[in-house]
Design a protein around this motif. Structure first.
Motif, short mmCIF file in Angstrom:
data_model
loop_
_atom_site.label_atom_id
_atom_site.label_comp_id
_atom_site.label_asym_id
_atom_site.label_seq_id
_atom_site.Cartn_x
_atom_site.Cartn_y
_atom_site.Cartn_z
N MET A 1 0.19 -0.40 -1.74
CA MET A 1 0.89 -1.35 -1.13
C MET A 1 2.52 -0.79 -1.37
SD MET A 1 1.07 -5.36 -2.43
CE MET A 1 -0.78 -5.16 -2.44
N SER A 2 3.02 -1.17 -0.36
CA SER A 2 4.50 -0.79 -0.36
C SER A 2 5.32 -2.04 -1.23
CB SER A 2 5.44 -0.68 0.78
OG SER A 2 5.25 -1.63 1.42
N GLU A 3 6.43 -1.94 -1.79
CA GLU A 3 7.06 -2.85 -2.37
C GLU A 3 7.57 -4.06 -1.54
OE1 GLU A 3 9.87 -1.87 -5.64
OE2 GLU A 3 8.50 -0.40 -6.41
N LYS A 4 7.97 -3.54 -0.20
CA LYS A 4 8.53 -4.30 0.53
C LYS A 4 7.30 -5.37 1.27
CE LYS A 4 11.91 -1.27 2.53
NZ LYS A 4 12.41 -0.43 3.65
N ASN A 5 6.08 -5.14 1.30
CA ASN A 5 5.38 -6.09 1.60
C ASN A 5 4.54 -6.61 0.05
OD1 ASN A 5 5.49 -5.19 4.18
ND2 ASN A 5 4.08 -3.40 3.84
N GLU A 6 5.03 -6.39 -1.03
CA GLU A 6 4.33 -7.12 -1.99
C GLU A 6 5.18 -8.31 -2.61
OE1 GLU A 6 3.18 -5.21 -6.42
OE2 GLU A 6 5.04 -4.55 -5.43
N ASN A 7 4.58 -9.46 -2.76
CA ASN A 7 5.02 -10.73 -2.96
C ASN A 7 5.23 -10.83 -4.37
OD1 ASN A 7 2.90 -12.05 -4.11
ND2 ASN A 7 1.96 -12.51 -2.62
N GLU A 8 5.97 -11.74 -4.98
CA GLU A 8 6.47 -11.77 -6.43
C GLU A 8 5.24 -11.88 -7.30
OE1 GLU A 8 9.21 -11.35 -8.16
OE2 GLU A 8 9.92 -10.53 -6.23
N ALA A 9 4.22 -12.61 -7.07
CA ALA A 9 2.98 -12.55 -7.90
C ALA A 9 2.18 -11.47 -7.79
CB ALA A 9 1.99 -13.93 -7.08
N ARG A 11 3.48 -8.55 -7.36
CA ARG A 11 4.45 -7.53 -8.16
C ARG A 11 4.22 -7.89 -9.68
NH1 ARG A 11 9.97 -7.12 -9.76
NH2 ARG A 11 10.46 -5.03 -9.98
N ALA A 12 4.18 -9.18 -10.00
CA ALA A 12 4.11 -9.68 -11.54
C ALA A 12 2.82 -8.98 -12.02
CB ALA A 12 4.22 -10.94 -11.90
N LEU A 13 1.81 -9.25 -11.42
CA LEU A 13 0.30 -8.96 -11.74
C LEU A 13 0.16 -7.32 -11.85
CD1 LEU A 13 -2.45 -9.80 -12.61
CD2 LEU A 13 -2.99 -9.87 -10.10
N ARG A 14 0.85 -6.69 -10.92
CA ARG A 14 0.63 -5.22 -11.03
C ARG A 14 1.64 -4.58 -12.19
NH1 ARG A 14 4.59 -1.45 -9.52
NH2 ARG A 14 5.66 -2.93 -8.07
N LEU A 15 2.76 -5.06 -12.48
CA LEU A 15 3.71 -4.78 -13.31
C LEU A 15 3.03 -5.11 -14.86
CD1 LEU A 15 7.20 -5.59 -12.27
CD2 LEU A 15 5.94 -3.37 -12.42
N ALA A 16 2.09 -6.39 -15.00
CA ALA A 16 1.65 -6.89 -16.27
C ALA A 16 0.66 -5.90 -16.54
CB ALA A 16 0.86 -8.00 -15.92
N ALA A 17 0.05 -5.10 -15.73
CA ALA A 17 -1.13 -3.91 -16.43
C ALA A 17 -0.33 -2.95 -17.32
CB ALA A 17 -1.46 -3.30 -15.00
N SER A 18 0.77 -2.86 -17.13
CA SER A 18 1.44 -1.94 -18.08
C SER A 18 2.99 -2.21 -18.30
CB SER A 18 1.40 -0.26 -17.55
OG SER A 18 2.05 0.36 -18.58
#
Length: 99
Positions: A1-9, A11-18
């Protein structure tokens, strides 16, 4: 998934993995900018005597900003808990509001 298509929720979940893996630093000098981005997991930044950010554990960071002590915890869900204590390091100057 590209960052442009990623919503804030998402993105937060993806970043929370690490937590701490996505970061950037920009500084300036007469000969030009100094930029560093995502070279390892963020651990510590110290600027003079008034700013200090340090990783305490895999999901927790401690900060000193002037007279404030701030603890940040990143949950695996992506939620972030922030606790702020004023006057910990020095007398309180300025105003703190909850807005």
């Amino acid at each position: 998934m590209s960052e442009k298509n990623e919503n804030e929720a998402e993105r937060a979940l993806r970043l929370a993995a690490s937590p701490g893996r996505e970061w950037r630093l920009l500084a300036h000098r007469p000969s030009g900018d100094v930029a560093v981005k995502n070279e390892g997991v963020f651990d510590e930044l110290v600027v003079d005597h008034w700013l200090h950010i340090e990783q305490l554990g895999e999901r927790e960071w401690w900060m000193r900003i002037g007279d404030a002590r701030i603890l940040v915890a990143v949950q695996s869900s992506g939620d972030v808990r922030v606790d702020v204590e004023r006057g910990f390091h020095a007398p309180i100057y300025g105003i703190t509001t909850d807005e």
